[in-house]
Design a protein around this motif. Structure first.
Motif, PDB file in Angstrom:
ATOM      1  N   UNK A   1      28.394  52.179  46.800  1.00 48.74           N
ATOM      2  CA  UNK A   1      29.182  52.249  48.041  1.00 48.74           C
ATOM      3  C   UNK A   1      28.426  51.658  49.232  1.00 48.74           C
ATOM      4  N   UNK A   2      27.112  51.670  49.188  1.00 47.53           N
ATOM      5  CA  UNK A   2      26.319  51.146  50.308  1.00 47.53           C
ATOM      6  C   UNK A   2      26.467  49.628  50.461  1.00 47.53           C
ATOM      7  N   UNK A   3      26.862  48.946  49.389  1.00 47.97           N
ATOM      8  CA  UNK A   3      26.918  47.480  49.435  1.00 47.97           C
ATOM      9  C   UNK A   3      28.283  46.926  49.039  1.00 47.97           C
ATOM     10  N   UNK A   4      29.214  47.790  48.690  1.00 49.07           N
ATOM     11  CA  UNK A   4      30.488  47.321  48.136  1.00 49.07           C
ATOM     12  C   UNK A   4      31.349  46.647  49.196  1.00 49.07           C
ATOM     13  N   UNK A   5      32.073  45.600  48.762  1.00 49.46           N
ATOM     14  CA  UNK A   5      33.032  44.903  49.619  1.00 49.46           C
ATOM     15  C   UNK A   5      34.409  45.023  48.986  1.00 49.46           C
ATOM     16  N   UNK A   6      35.364  45.479  49.766  1.00 48.78           N
ATOM     17  CA  UNK A   6      36.739  45.630  49.267  1.00 48.78           C
ATOM     18  C   UNK A   6      37.417  44.266  49.244  1.00 48.78           C
ATOM     19  N   UNK A   7      37.234  43.556  48.151  1.00 49.39           N
ATOM     20  CA  UNK A   7      37.785  42.218  48.000  1.00 49.39           C
ATOM     21  C   UNK A   7      39.276  42.275  47.693  1.00 49.39           C
ATOM     22  N   UNK A   8      39.897  41.096  47.670  1.00 46.56           N
ATOM     23  CA  UNK A   8      41.321  41.028  47.330  1.00 46.56           C
ATOM     24  C   UNK A   8      41.600  41.616  45.947  1.00 46.56           C
ATOM     25  N   UNK A   9      40.774  41.357  44.915  1.00 46.27           N
ATOM     26  CA  UNK A   9      41.023  42.013  43.626  1.00 46.27           C
ATOM     27  C   UNK A   9      40.979  43.546  43.704  1.00 46.27           C
ATOM     28  N   UNK A  10      40.094  44.083  44.538  1.00 41.98           N
ATOM     29  CA  UNK A  10      40.059  45.540  44.710  1.00 41.98           C
ATOM     30  C   UNK A  10      41.381  46.042  45.280  1.00 41.98           C
ATOM     31  N   UNK A  11      41.867  45.385  46.333  1.00 41.59           N
ATOM     32  CA  UNK A  11      43.110  45.826  46.957  1.00 41.59           C
ATOM     33  C   UNK A  11      44.296  45.654  46.014  1.00 41.59           C
ATOM     34  N   UNK A  12      44.273  44.577  45.244  1.00 42.54           N
ATOM     35  CA  UNK A  12      45.339  44.349  44.266  1.00 42.54           C
ATOM     36  C   UNK A  12      45.331  45.439  43.199  1.00 42.54           C
ATOM     37  N   UNK A  13      44.135  45.844  42.731  1.00 40.25           N
ATOM     38  CA  UNK A  13      44.043  46.895  41.723  1.00 40.25           C
ATOM     39  C   UNK A  13      44.602  48.210  42.263  1.00 40.25           C
ATOM     40  N   UNK A  14      44.290  48.534  43.517  1.00 40.45           N
ATOM     41  CA  UNK A  14      44.851  49.745  44.132  1.00 40.45           C
ATOM     42  C   UNK A  14      46.368  49.710  44.164  1.00 40.45           C
ATOM     43  N   UNK A  15      46.898  48.566  44.570  1.00 39.23           N
ATOM     44  CA  UNK A  15      48.356  48.426  44.651  1.00 39.23           C
ATOM     45  C   UNK A  15      49.001  48.595  43.282  1.00 39.23           C
ATOM     46  N   UNK A  16      48.396  47.995  42.264  1.00 43.82           N
ATOM     47  CA  UNK A  16      48.945  48.103  40.909  1.00 43.82           C
ATOM     48  C   UNK A  16      48.904  49.550  40.424  1.00 43.82           C
ATOM     49  N   UNK A  17      47.819  50.244  40.687  1.00 45.04           N
ATOM     50  CA  UNK A  17      47.702  51.645  40.271  1.00 45.04           C
ATOM     51  C   UNK A  17      48.760  52.509  40.941  1.00 45.04           C
ATOM     52  N   UNK A  18      48.978  52.279  42.214  1.00 49.95           N
ATOM     53  CA  UNK A  18      49.960  53.090  42.929  1.00 49.95           C
ATOM     54  C   UNK A  18      51.374  52.852  42.424  1.00 49.95           C
ATOM     55  N   UNK A  19      51.625  51.645  41.865  1.00 45.77           N
ATOM     56  CA  UNK A  19      52.969  51.350  41.354  1.00 45.77           C
ATOM     57  C   UNK A  19      53.127  51.665  39.875  1.00 45.77           C
ATOM     58  N   UNK A  20      52.055  51.475  39.083  1.00 44.24           N
ATOM     59  CA  UNK A  20      52.185  51.618  37.630  1.00 44.24           C
ATOM     60  C   UNK A  20      51.254  52.664  37.021  1.00 44.24           C
ATOM     61  N   UNK A  21      50.348  53.227  37.798  1.00 46.88           N
ATOM     62  CA  UNK A  21      49.363  54.205  37.304  1.00 46.88           C
ATOM     63  C   UNK A  21      48.442  53.606  36.245  1.00 46.88           C
ATOM     64  N   UNK A  22      48.403  52.291  36.175  1.00 51.79           N
ATOM     65  CA  UNK A  22      47.643  51.605  35.130  1.00 51.79           C
ATOM     66  C   UNK A  22      47.307  50.206  35.622  1.00 51.79           C
ATOM     67  N   UNK A  23      46.038  49.830  35.536  1.00 53.01           N
ATOM     68  CA  UNK A  23      45.636  48.483  35.943  1.00 53.01           C
ATOM     69  C   UNK A  23      44.545  47.978  35.005  1.00 53.01           C
ATOM     70  N   UNK A  24      44.609  46.683  34.719  1.00 48.18           N
ATOM     71  CA  UNK A  24      43.616  46.051  33.850  1.00 48.18           C
ATOM     72  C   UNK A  24      42.843  45.037  34.670  1.00 48.18           C
ATOM     73  N   UNK A  25      41.540  45.252  34.796  1.00 51.13           N
ATOM     74  CA  UNK A  25      40.656  44.331  35.514  1.00 51.13           C
ATOM     75  C   UNK A  25      40.057  43.356  34.516  1.00 51.13           C
ATOM     76  N   UNK A  26      40.314  42.077  34.744  1.00 50.52           N
ATOM     77  CA  UNK A  26      39.831  41.063  33.831  1.00 50.52           C
ATOM     78  C   UNK A  26      38.997  40.046  34.593  1.00 50.52           C
ATOM     79  N   UNK A  27      38.269  39.212  33.849  1.00 50.99           N
ATOM     80  CA  UNK A  27      37.417  38.209  34.488  1.00 50.99           C
ATOM     81  C   UNK A  27      36.069  38.138  33.815  1.00 50.99           C
ATOM     82  N   UNK A  28      35.242  37.151  34.192  1.00 52.76           N
ATOM     83  CA  UNK A  28      33.930  36.959  33.570  1.00 52.76           C
ATOM     84  C   UNK A  28      32.991  38.119  33.858  1.00 52.76           C
ATOM     85  N   UNK A  29      31.869  38.182  33.121  1.00 53.95           N
ATOM     86  CA  UNK A  29      30.849  39.192  33.431  1.00 53.95           C
ATOM     87  C   UNK A  29      30.291  38.957  34.835  1.00 53.95           C
TER      88      UNK A  29
END
Length: 678
Positions: free
Chosen positions: A107-135
């Motif tokens: 939390x000391x260094x985290x940045x709420x990026x667009x993917x973070x906000x998108x994941x929140x929105x998806x959870x609030x609508x579907x109660x389920x979100x899949x985060x994908x992307x490279x390591x």
């Protein structure tokens, strides 16, 4: 006052960009600052309406943060301002299975990026979100920060390595977040793990609702497979489509990258000279092609404290090395792969281009893997997707350049594996083996040819490949060998690379002995021969000369005949440069005045007939060759047609139009963000 100046500058910048704010909220921790709504409104007269301006100070901010969990979710950085434990109910914490210490540190260094906000929105609508992307792109960080925010709201948070962990922890009457990290942990890779989650997806989703959320860090393919099963067995009404819940964590805007660098640098309490270095080099760091949030964390924690900012060249090299170097997690993940999957990644080294056709890659996999495959190649590609590879319907590419470098290093470290690779590889694999100036710092030379036995295997492979490559591939092989000899840095590699090149040149000459020597191969042959200390003689080309000699008369409207004219003159140019004695033996140009006259006659016909306008560039190129071969046209009346056609069609440098700069320069945004480091 400084704060008021910053407010004025921020609003003015928005206005200048054509984006004037309709409302303004000023947050300040300056408790004694006399700044209030009226003062701000007076400064911003005409820019923001008075009733749309508010100022919130430390005590007001603290009250709001404690009272409103939704605010903490939207601005998770606030969870790093103080001890987060004070916001968490002890009973909820004791029943949770998340790593609270790691989340609080994040939390000391985290940045709420667009993917973070998108994941929140998806959870609030579907109660389920899949985060994908490279390591290293922050999938787990996003999941953990959402979990921490919900933990402060009274929700239990459970980090689950297996679907059974969900079933054991699930309580119908409790508010719960489940974080499923399906396979790509920091120390291992297990393709079967994602499929295991996919098989249980219907049972898990049946338990998810507005009081139970599931965050899954996964690849798209297992999600699609799981949802297909759910839709087939339970219908479409309640369960989302894959596109509704997928969030790609890899897309970061420039300003988001700059904030990630800023947050880590601010939390590290760097020395003043190092802070100045970060400000100066920030644009280059943020724009680095190997940028990932995890590498920035490592860069700030491990590299910056050791940077000697007075030696700028050394400092620049350290920056580049830190961002290019694979992380320990990547190395461990690769080493944990089974033989089949490692051979697939090795096969990626033996295919051409950044984006590799799936069929070509499948053929390379079969070359490099002993025995049959446990699954069709397409399924194997998919099981490595998003962690190691990016897979589309037709092509496969590395998800990050570091993976390719890491696979090369891993292969090179094992003598038996690297020799097996060279003994089976195609042109692209051999080109890698004898490559120079590769790797993370451009210092990788002959990466798979480290011992005498390696060079012997490479020589055997050259003997096998030369007779079977098609003409463009053979020309490429010769040029690769020529480049290797030119860049060899020590006597041994110089000698060995020249021996390889000589063998390839000799085999190529034998292959086309008594036949027409393809010009694209001949061009590469003489170029490569020119890199050697003792160049072999140019092959005898009487057959090639005779086959390319145009027949008289030359049909002005025939592209094929005009291409033959151009090829013949191209061969004459090559011989003039590399073997003028052989060209003289052919009697050029005196013996071919009839052919040259026919060529000029065809040129006049082309120039006079508008229907042949599309042939003018081809003929002009041939005429330009003739002019270079015979600067003075002698007895034939050629000057007019040569000048006119060549002037009209010989390529010139392109003109570039002015490009308007974007309204907001990303470099300026990076500099503005980093200026607040102090």
């Amino acid at each position: 006052m400084r704060l008021l100046d910053l407010v004025r500058e921020g609003v003015a910048e928005r206005v200048n960009r054509g984006q004037p704010p309709t409302s303004l909220l000023v947050l300040t921790n300056a408790g004694q600052d006399p700044l209030d709504d009226a003062v701000v409104a007076q400064v911003l007269t005409g820019l923001v309406e008075r009733e749309n301006i508010a100022v919130a100070r430390t005590d007001e901010i603290s009250t709001e943060l404690e009272a409103r969990p939704s605010l903490r979710r939207s601005v998770p950085a606030v969870l790093g301002l103080g001890p987060v434990e004070s916001l968490i109910d002890e009973a909820v914490r004791s029943r949770s299975t998340c790593d609270l210490d790691m989340a609080a540190e994040l939390a000391r260094v985290f940045v709420a990026t667009a993917p973070y906000m998108r994941a929140l929105d998806v959870l609030e609508r579907h109660s389920f979100s899949v985060l994908t992307g490279p390591p290293e792109m922050g999938k787990t960080a996003i999941a953990r920060m959402i979990g921490l925010a919900q933990l402060t709201a009274g929700w239990q948070v459970h980090e689950c390595a297996h679907p059974d962990d969900v079933f054991r922890a699930y309580e119908r009457e409790r508010e719960q977040v489940f974080i499923a990290d399906d396979a790509f942990g920091s120390t291992e890779y297990s393709p079967d793990s994602a499929e295991r989650w996919a098989r249980e997806l219907d049972r898990i989703l049946a338990r998810m609702d507005e009081r139970h959320w599931l965050l899954w860090t996964s690849r798209p393919a297992p999600l699609r497979a799981g949802l297909r099963r759910v839709h087939r067995e339970r219908g479409l009404e309640r369960f989302p489509q894959p596109g509704d819940v997928l969030v790609d964590a890899s897309y970061l805007a420039t300003w988001e990258k700059a904030l990630i660098l800023f947050r880590h640098a601010k939390a590290a309490h760097l020395a003043e000279p190092v802070v100045g270095f970060v400000k100066t080099e920030g644009v280059r760091v943020v724009g680095h092609p190997y940028f990932t949030p995890e590498r920035i964390r490592r860069f700030v924690a491990d590299t910056l404290p050791n940077v000697d900012v007075a030696r700028r060249s050394d400092a620049d090299a350290l920056v580049d090395a830190a961002l290019r170097e694979p992380t320990r997690a990547m190395t461990a993940s690769l080493r944990a792969l089974g033989a089949e999957h490692r051979d697939l990644l090795v096969a990626m080294l033996d295919a051409h281009g950044a984006s590799i056709n799936q069929r070509e890659l499948a053929a390379a996999v079969r070359r490099h893997h002993d025995g049959g495959l446990s699954r069709p190649p397409a399924e194997l590609f998919d099981r490595l997707a998003d962690h190691f590879l990016k897979v589309s319907d037709v092509a496969v590419r590395w998800v990050h350049p570091s993976w390719r470098d890491l696979v090369i290093d891993d292969l090179a470290s094992d003598p038996d594996r690297r020799r097996r690779f060279v003994s089976r590889c195609g042109l692209d694999g051999l080109a890698l083996a004898i490559s120079t100036q590769g790797g993370r710092r451009g210092a990788r030379v002959f990466p798979l040819l480290l011992q005498d036995a390696d060079w012997d295997v490479a020589a055997d492979r050259v003997w096998q490949l030369v007779p079977n490559l098609d003409h463009p591939e053979l020309a490429r092989l010769l040029r690769v060998l020529g480049s290797a000899t030119a860049w060899a840095r020590d006597a041994k590699s110089k000698r060995e690379s020249e021996n390889l090149a000589l063998a390839a040149l000799d085999l190529t000459a034998q292959r086309f002995e008594g036949e027409t020597f393809p010009l694209e191969v001949l061009d590469a042959w003489v170029e490569t021969a020119g890199t050697l200390e003792y160049a072999p003689p140019v092959p005898r080309l009487a057959r090639t000369w005779a086959d390319l000699l145009p027949a008289v008369p030359i049909a002005a409207g025939s592209p094929r005949e005009l291409e033959r004219v151009d090829d013949w003159l191209r061969l004459a140019q090559l011989l003039e440069r590399y073997d003028p004695e052989q060209l003289a033996e052919f009697g050029f140009p005196d013996r071919y005045s009839e052919t040259i006259d026919a060529m000029l006659s065809a040129a006049r016909e082309v120039r006079a007939d508008p229907q042949h306008a599309d042939l003018e560039p081809l003929l002009a190129r041939a005429l330009e060759r003739l002019r270079q071969l015979i600067p003075e046209p002698r007895s034939w009346d050629a000057e007019t047609v040569l000048v006119e056609l060549c002037a009209r069609h010989v390529e010139t440098e392109p003109e570039f139009s002015q490009v308007t700069a974007p309204l907001l320069d990303p470099d300026l945004s990076v500099a503005r963000i980093l200026s607040d480091l102090g």
